[in-house]
Design a protein around this motif. Structure first.
Motif, PDB file in Angstrom:
ATOM      1  N   GLN A  30       0.823  -1.216   0.000  1.00  0.00           N
ATOM      2  CA  GLN A  30       0.000   0.000   0.000  1.00  0.00           C
ATOM      3  C   GLN A  30       0.858   1.268   0.000  1.00  0.00           C
ATOM      4  O   GLN A  30       0.544   2.224  -0.708  1.00  0.00           O
ATOM      5  N   VAL A  31       1.947   1.286   0.778  1.00  0.00           N
ATOM      6  CA  VAL A  31       2.801   2.478   0.770  1.00  0.00           C
ATOM      7  C   VAL A  31       3.564   2.578  -0.554  1.00  0.00           C
ATOM      8  O   VAL A  31       3.817   3.681  -1.040  1.00  0.00           O
ATOM      9  N   GLU A  56       9.363  -2.344  11.526  1.00  0.00           N
ATOM     10  CA  GLU A  56       8.968  -1.159  10.761  1.00  0.00           C
ATOM     11  C   GLU A  56       8.282  -1.598   9.468  1.00  0.00           C
ATOM     12  O   GLU A  56       8.357  -2.765   9.077  1.00  0.00           O
ATOM     13  N   VAL A  57       7.650  -0.631   8.789  1.00  0.00           N
ATOM     14  CA  VAL A  57       7.118  -0.921   7.461  1.00  0.00           C
ATOM     15  C   VAL A  57       8.293  -1.412   6.620  1.00  0.00           C
ATOM     16  O   VAL A  57       9.364  -0.793   6.607  1.00  0.00           O
ATOM     17  N   LEU A 161       7.830   6.835   7.541  1.00  0.00           N
ATOM     18  CA  LEU A 161       7.088   5.677   7.026  1.00  0.00           C
ATOM     19  C   LEU A 161       6.539   4.925   8.221  1.00  0.00           C
ATOM     20  O   LEU A 161       7.305   4.572   9.125  1.00  0.00           O
ATOM     21  N   ALA A 162       5.212   4.710   8.246  1.00  0.00           N
ATOM     22  CA  ALA A 162       4.610   4.154   9.458  1.00  0.00           C
ATOM     23  C   ALA A 162       3.392   3.300   9.163  1.00  0.00           C
ATOM     24  O   ALA A 162       2.690   3.515   8.174  1.00  0.00           O
ATOM     25  N   HIS A 163       3.146   2.354  10.054  1.00  0.00           N
ATOM     26  CA  HIS A 163       1.880   1.626  10.042  1.00  0.00           C
ATOM     27  C   HIS A 163       0.799   2.584  10.529  1.00  0.00           C
ATOM     28  O   HIS A 163       1.086   3.565  11.223  1.00  0.00           O
ATOM     29  N   LYS A 164      -0.428   2.289  10.189  1.00  0.00           N
ATOM     30  CA  LYS A 164      -1.548   3.179  10.523  1.00  0.00           C
ATOM     31  C   LYS A 164      -1.598   3.511  12.023  1.00  0.00           C
ATOM     32  O   LYS A 164      -1.824   4.657  12.406  1.00  0.00           O
ATOM     33  N   PHE A 165      -1.375   2.523  12.880  1.00  0.00           N
ATOM     34  CA  PHE A 165      -1.487   2.733  14.331  1.00  0.00           C
ATOM     35  C   PHE A 165      -0.366   3.601  14.901  1.00  0.00           C
ATOM     36  O   PHE A 165      -0.425   4.033  16.040  1.00  0.00           O
ATOM     37  N   LEU A 185       4.016   8.884   5.507  1.00  0.00           N
ATOM     38  CA  LEU A 185       3.347   7.968   4.594  1.00  0.00           C
ATOM     39  C   LEU A 185       2.936   6.728   5.374  1.00  0.00           C
ATOM     40  O   LEU A 185       3.770   6.046   5.963  1.00  0.00           O
ATOM     41  N   SER A 186       1.622   6.487   5.414  1.00  0.00           N
ATOM     42  CA  SER A 186       1.085   5.279   6.043  1.00  0.00           C
ATOM     43  C   SER A 186       0.361   4.485   4.959  1.00  0.00           C
ATOM     44  O   SER A 186       0.126   5.008   3.867  1.00  0.00           O
ATOM     45  N   PRO A 187      -0.013   3.240   5.228  1.00  0.00           N
ATOM     46  CA  PRO A 187      -0.683   2.454   4.193  1.00  0.00           C
ATOM     47  C   PRO A 187      -1.961   3.094   3.649  1.00  0.00           C
ATOM     48  O   PRO A 187      -2.309   2.879   2.492  1.00  0.00           O
ATOM     49  N   LYS A 188      -2.635   3.894   4.454  1.00  0.00           N
ATOM     50  CA  LYS A 188      -3.920   4.457   4.023  1.00  0.00           C
ATOM     51  C   LYS A 188      -3.875   5.927   3.637  1.00  0.00           C
ATOM     52  O   LYS A 188      -4.779   6.428   2.981  1.00  0.00           O
ATOM     53  N   LYS A 189      -2.829   6.653   4.059  1.00  0.00           N
ATOM     54  CA  LYS A 189      -2.862   8.098   3.871  1.00  0.00           C
ATOM     55  C   LYS A 189      -1.466   8.704   3.815  1.00  0.00           C
ATOM     56  O   LYS A 189      -0.552   8.197   4.457  1.00  0.00           O
ATOM     57  N   PHE A 190      -1.358   9.807   3.083  1.00  0.00           N
ATOM     58  CA  PHE A 190      -0.137  10.610   3.031  1.00  0.00           C
ATOM     59  C   PHE A 190      -0.439  11.881   3.807  1.00  0.00           C
ATOM     60  O   PHE A 190      -1.340  12.636   3.449  1.00  0.00           O
ATOM     61  N   TYR A 191       0.297  12.139   4.892  1.00  0.00           N
ATOM     62  CA  TYR A 191       0.106  13.333   5.709  1.00  0.00           C
ATOM     63  C   TYR A 191       1.205  14.334   5.374  1.00  0.00           C
ATOM     64  O   TYR A 191       2.349  13.953   5.162  1.00  0.00           O
ATOM     65  N   TYR A 192       0.840  15.625   5.335  1.00  0.00           N
ATOM     66  CA  TYR A 192       1.807  16.684   5.059  1.00  0.00           C
ATOM     67  C   TYR A 192       1.879  17.599   6.282  1.00  0.00           C
ATOM     68  O   TYR A 192       0.858  17.918   6.886  1.00  0.00           O
ATOM     69  N   PHE A 193       3.076  18.057   6.608  1.00  0.00           N
ATOM     70  CA  PHE A 193       3.276  18.930   7.773  1.00  0.00           C
ATOM     71  C   PHE A 193       4.040  20.175   7.353  1.00  0.00           C
ATOM     72  O   PHE A 193       4.744  20.168   6.353  1.00  0.00           O
ATOM     73  N   LYS A 194       3.888  21.241   8.143  1.00  0.00           N
ATOM     74  CA  LYS A 194       4.667  22.455   7.939  1.00  0.00           C
ATOM     75  C   LYS A 194       5.789  22.449   8.961  1.00  0.00           C
ATOM     76  O   LYS A 194       5.534  22.492  10.153  1.00  0.00           O
ATOM     77  N   ARG A 195       7.009  22.372   8.483  1.00  0.00           N
ATOM     78  CA  ARG A 195       8.168  22.316   9.380  1.00  0.00           C
ATOM     79  C   ARG A 195       8.612  23.730   9.705  1.00  0.00           C
ATOM     80  O   ARG A 195       8.736  24.553   8.861  1.00  0.00           O
TER      81      ARG A 195
END
Length: 195
Positions: A30-31, A56-57, A161-165, A185-195
């Motif tokens: 999925q990733v 890890e993934v 890179l992470a599992h959903k939990f 990046l998780s199997p279900k979603k890509f999250y974006y952050f402001k550093r």
């Protein structure tokens, strides 16, 4: 380190170890699909990844994808002088022939005497134990990634890179040395952050 952080680390390590081979394979697939469509991945030429060792993934398919897309693959090696990570370029042949040494901490490292600074990379895909919605990353506790990234303020793009939990809803307690992520990046979603 607070007892809460200790218990969170212990809980997540245990949960990762309990994942079946089927669950790990599914997460990796999925990733892989999401990464393949990511503009950051498409633009990157020099990609740093890790060799999974502690639940890890998995990264085997991701590394193979990099080689298929003609990207340069770099793997981490711990520098004994300063306990920072350096990045060693590996060829497809080295990787497929498993030309690695075993580090006392339990992971495999590329066999080389020298590596590149992390700022040489375009994209760094790194493991973690937990991440919150602000991009605060909690690792295994050795501080290798934090120490290394503290010396590279702008590059590379930092992708966890992470599992959903492993994505947690509550804010993680942030230490002054913690280095935040640009994305997760998780199997279900890509999250974006402001550093």
């Amino acid at each position: 380190m607070s007892p809460t952080l200790n218990s969170l680390r212990k809980q997540l390590r245990s949960k990762r170890r309990q994942l079946s081979a089927f669950e790990q394979n599914k997460a990796e697939q999925q990733v892989l699909i999401q990464l393949n469509h990511s503009p950051r991945f498409k633009a990157a030429q020099k990609v740093g990844l890790y060799l999974h060792a502690f639940g890890e993934v998995h990264t085997h398919k991701l590394i193979k994808l990099c080689f298929q897309r003609k990207k340069q693959v770099y793997l981490p090696m711990i520098c004994n002088m300063n306990q920072n990570l350096v990045w060693v370029r590996v060829s497809a042949r080295q990787y497929l022939n498993k030309r690695f040494s075993h580090h006392p901490l339990g992971m495999k490292e590329p066999m080389a005497s020298r590596g590149r600074h992390v700022s040489h990379l375009d994209l760094l895909i790194m493991p973690l134990l937990a991440c919150d919605h602000q991009g605060t990353r909690i690792g295994m506790g050795g501080g290798y990634y934090d120490r290394t990234l503290a010396t590279a303020t702008h590059f590379p793009y930092r992708l966890g890179l992470a599992h959903k939990f492993q994505y947690v809803e509550h804010l993680l307690s942030k230490q002054k040395w913690d280095q935040p992520l640009d994305g997760l990046l998780s199997p279900k979603k890509f999250y974006y952050f402001k550093r």
